[in-house]
Design an enzyme around this catalytic site. Structure first.
Site, short mmCIF file in Angstrom:
data_model
loop_
_atom_site.label_atom_id
_atom_site.label_comp_id
_atom_site.label_asym_id
_atom_site.label_seq_id
_atom_site.Cartn_x
_atom_site.Cartn_y
_atom_site.Cartn_z
N LEU A 212 -7.60 -51.81 0.58
CA LEU A 212 -7.12 -52.38 -0.77
C LEU A 212 -8.06 -51.24 -1.75
O LEU A 212 -8.99 -51.16 -1.48
CB LEU A 212 -7.42 -53.70 -1.38
CG LEU A 212 -6.41 -54.59 -0.52
CD1 LEU A 212 -6.68 -55.94 -1.03
CD2 LEU A 212 -4.82 -54.29 -0.98
N ASP A 213 -7.58 -50.65 -2.79
CA ASP A 213 -8.40 -49.56 -3.72
C ASP A 213 -9.24 -50.44 -4.28
O ASP A 213 -9.13 -51.90 -4.43
CB ASP A 213 -7.29 -48.83 -4.74
CG ASP A 213 -6.59 -49.72 -5.37
OD1 ASP A 213 -7.24 -50.02 -6.31
OD2 ASP A 213 -5.33 -49.74 -5.03
N THR A 214 -10.32 -50.00 -4.70
CA THR A 214 -11.40 -50.81 -5.66
C THR A 214 -10.80 -51.57 -6.66
O THR A 214 -11.46 -52.61 -6.96
CB THR A 214 -12.41 -49.70 -6.17
OG1 THR A 214 -12.80 -48.80 -4.98
CG2 THR A 214 -13.70 -50.52 -6.55
N THR A 216 -8.04 -52.89 -6.99
CA THR A 216 -6.95 -53.93 -6.53
C THR A 216 -7.65 -55.18 -5.95
O THR A 216 -8.50 -54.93 -5.08
CB THR A 216 -5.84 -53.14 -5.48
OG1 THR A 216 -5.15 -52.38 -6.14
CG2 THR A 216 -4.92 -54.30 -5.21
#
Length: 348
Positions: A212-214, A216
Site C-alpha cells: 500500500l502506498d504511504t 493509503t
C-alpha cells in the site's frame, strides 16, 4: 579329734572337683575321645580358618552333626568367592543384552492424534473436535476421516475442516490496519516508520503480502508462508482487493461502466472488477472499487485518469479477509477459518 573329711584333708589326685561331669571328662580322656569330638565339632583352639572366614568343620548353611545337614543329608561344600563372582557376571550379562529394534507396529506410534491437533489449532475442545470427526467434516490429505484416534503429522499432512485448511503448521498470519504515513516495507533505510515496527518482537521473520502506498491506509497481510504470499499477489489467481475512495463529484452515470471496460494508463489498460457509490453528500462521494490487479497506485491512477482525483483511499478487504472495525495501527492474528479461506482462494 578331727574326722578324716576335715578342712586339712586332701583329695585324691585322680578325682575331679567338678563332680560327675568331671568324672565323665576324665573317663573320655582315658579312652582317647575328647568331648568336643564326640559332638562333631573341634574345640576353639583346634579350629582352622579358610580364606572365606568360615571355620573348618562348619558349613555355610550352619553347623551340622557329623558333617551332615538337615535330615542327615551331606552338607554342600562352601563356594569360593571367585565362583560367586562368575555367577554374578553371568547374571548381569543375561540382563544387559542390547535390545533388538522392534518393528514400528510394536514401538511408539508416530504422529499426534487428529483431535489433539485440531484442538491445538483452535477448532474447539478435544471433545468438540471428536464430534467434528464423527460428523465427517474433517479430511486428511483429501480423504474424509470418520474413525477416532487417527495419527497425523501436522508438518506434512493437509488437514481440512468443512473444506477449509486448518493452520496446524508453524506458520503465522496477521492482518494490520496500516496507518497513513507508514511505509510498506519491513525495514526502511531512511528511518521512516514501516511495517517492521509493528512486528519487531516476533522471533519468526515475517514479510508483507503486496503493498500500500504511504498515503493509503487499510488492511495489509503479514505472514511467513512464502507460497501463500506469492499466490495472493500473483495476477493468475485473481485475488480481489476492495477499496473505498473519497472523491469530488458530480459523477457521471457511466463512470462505473468506463472503469469496468478499462482505463488506459501509461503502462497499459486497467480494469475494475466492480464499482458502486457507497455514500453521497453534496459533492462528496464515497465510492467502492474492486479489482484484482496490484500495480502501483492503480486505484488512484484509474480515478484520476477518469477525472476524479482521490482525496482519501482505504483498502477494506483483501480477498476474503475484511478490515471490519479493526482500529488504525492495530495488528491481529488471523483465525483458522480466515487462513483456510485464504488458502482455498488460491488453491492451497
Amino acid at each position: 579329734m578331727r574326722s578324716s573329711g576335715g578342712r586339712n584333708s586332701r583329695k585324691p589326685s585322680g578325682s575331679d572337683s567338678r563332680g560327675a561331669g568331671g568324672k565323665r571328662d576324665a573317663q573320655q580322656r582315658r579312652q582317647g575321645r575328647p568331648r568336643s569330638e564326640e559332638r562333631g565339632r573341634p574345640r576353639p583352639e583346634e579350629r582352622r580358618y579358610e580364606k572365606s572366614g568360615a571355620p573348618q568343620g562348619e558349613r555355610p548353611g550352619g553347623p551340622g552333626k557329623g558333617g551332615r545337614g538337615r535330615g542327615g543329608a551331606p552338607a554342600r561344600p562352601a563356594r569360593s568367592r571367585e565362583y560367586d563372582a562368575q555367577l554374578e557376571e553371568r547374571a548381569r550379562a543375561r540382563h544387559t543384552k542390547p535390545q533388538r529394534a522392534l518393528p514400528k507396529t510394536f514401538g511408539e506410534p508416530e504422529g499426534e492424534r487428529l483431535q489433539k491437533v485440531l484442538a491445538r489449532a483452535g477448532m474447539g475442545s478435544r471433545r468438540a473436535c471428536e464430534e467434528l470427526i464423527d460428523q465427517a467434516r474433517v479430511e486428511v490429505n483429501g480423504r474424509i476421516v470418520t474413525e477416532q484416534g487417527l495419527r497425523v503429522d501436522p508438518e506434512k499432512d493437509e488437514i481440512k475442516v468443512d473444506g477449509l485448511t486448518v493452520a496446524t503448521q508453524s506458520h503465522l498470519f496477521f492482518a494490520l490496519n496500516k496507518p497513513v504515513g507508514v511505509v510498506s516495507s519491513m525495514d526502511d533505510p531512511e528511518g521512516r516508520q514501516n511495517l517492521g515496527d509493528y512486528v519487531d518482537n516476533r522471533e519468526t521473520r515475517l514479510f508483507h503480502v503486496g503493498r500500500l502506498d504511504t498515503e493509503t491506509e487499510g488492511i495489509i497481510l503479514l505472514t511467513n508462508h512464502g507460497e501463500l504470499a506469492h499466490r495472493l499477489t500473483h495476477p493468475r489467481y485473481g485475488v480481489k482487493k476492495t477499496y473505498l475512495a473519497a472523491i469530488q463529484g458530480p459523477l457521471p452515470r457511466d463512470l462505473g461502466k468506463r472503469l469496468k471496460n478499462g482505463i488506459r494508463l501509461d503502462d497499459g489498460y486497467a480494469k475494475a472488477d466492480d464499482f458502486r457509490v457507497v455514500e453521497n453528500t453534496g459533492k462528496n462521494y464515497l465510492v467502492e472499487v474492486v479489482l484484482h490487479e496490484g500495480r502501483k497506485h492503480i486505484v488512484r491512477r484509474m480515478l484520476a485518469e477518469s477525472g476524479f482525483p482521490v482525496d482519501k483511499l482505504v483498502r477494506t478487504r483483501f480477498g476474503p479477509i475484511a478490515l471490519g472495525d479493526q482500529k488504525s495501527g492495530w495488528l491481529r492474528r488471523l483465525t483458522n477459518t480466515e487462513v483456510g479461506m485464504l488458502m482455498k482462494e488460491v488453491g492451497l
